[in-house]
Design a protein around this motif. Sequence first.
Motif, PDB file in Angstrom:
ATOM      1  N   CYS A 117      42.500  36.068  41.697  1.00  0.00           N
ATOM      2  CA  CYS A 117      41.825  36.227  42.996  1.00  0.00           C
ATOM      3  C   CYS A 117      40.335  35.918  42.861  1.00  0.00           C
ATOM      4  CB  CYS A 117      42.080  37.609  43.587  1.00  0.00           C
ATOM      5  SG  CYS A 117      41.521  37.722  45.301  1.00  0.00           S
ATOM      6  N   CYS A 159      36.834  40.839  44.961  1.00  0.00           N
ATOM      7  CA  CYS A 159      38.107  41.341  44.440  1.00  0.00           C
ATOM      8  C   CYS A 159      38.233  40.883  42.990  1.00  0.00           C
ATOM      9  CB  CYS A 159      39.260  40.815  45.292  1.00  0.00           C
ATOM     10  SG  CYS A 159      40.862  41.419  44.738  1.00  0.00           S
ATOM     11  N   CYS A 216      41.233  43.045  47.553  1.00  0.00           N
ATOM     12  CA  CYS A 216      41.315  42.487  48.906  1.00  0.00           C
ATOM     13  C   CYS A 216      42.661  42.829  49.540  1.00  0.00           C
ATOM     14  CB  CYS A 216      41.058  40.984  48.879  1.00  0.00           C
ATOM     15  SG  CYS A 216      42.355  40.007  48.102  1.00  0.00           S
ATOM     16  N   CYS A 238      46.767  42.178  44.780  1.00  0.00           N
ATOM     17  CA  CYS A 238      45.711  42.056  43.772  1.00  0.00           C
ATOM     18  C   CYS A 238      45.601  43.347  42.968  1.00  0.00           C
ATOM     19  CB  CYS A 238      44.385  41.723  44.433  1.00  0.00           C
ATOM     20  SG  CYS A 238      44.310  40.004  44.939  1.00  0.00           S
TER      21      CYS A 238
HETATM   22 ZN   LIG Z   1      42.192  39.830  45.761  1.00  0.00          ZN
END
Ligand SMILES: [Zn+2]
Length: 187
Positions: A153, A148, A167, A171
């Motif tokens: 992240c 990701c 993900c 995000c």
């Molecule tokens: Zn993520």
Amino acid sequence: MDSTPTWEWLEGYPALDFANTVIRRGWTEHELVTTVADLESWLDAAALPAPRPDAVTDEDLQSFLLLRDPALRLLRSAAGHDEWRSADVGVVNDALLSCPEVAVLGEEPGVVESQMIGSPRPFAVLLARLAVEVREILAVPRTDLALCDAPGCGQLFFQRRTNQAWCGPPCGNRARVARHHGAGRQH
Ligand SMILES: [Zn+2]
């Protein structure tokens, strides 16, 4: 002072829970397991492929990180985000070779039990089993392993649908906001 991580992003796959102990804050990577207390909290939160060791030491912390870094690079490489290094393969293989197990017959038909050769320490067993989990992901070309690539992240995850980029929705939102503000990738 950083507090103990919550590990709320862990998804229940031992190899990914192992690798996802490094996280981005913004675009910068941060190590989340820096103390024995951090490691204890991870052991409580993560999917473990072996019994949880009762107590861990500084030495365990070091051996955790010495296996985690190569495992993380190899998994990222499989997700198209890092180089595949033979030195990393060597470290994972050493962990696999350190605690050999044999499947033996159980007490009744249809039951097979795994028996360790020798009496390795519980933490060594855990690391060896984590290496097995990493090997299982890397042994076949998995097209659903992804990283990701969002600020905050950088976690590895298994895609639940084809071409899933993030993900989770938060995000995706953060990445779009970053792009909108022209922040881009800054290393
Ligand atoms: Zn993520």
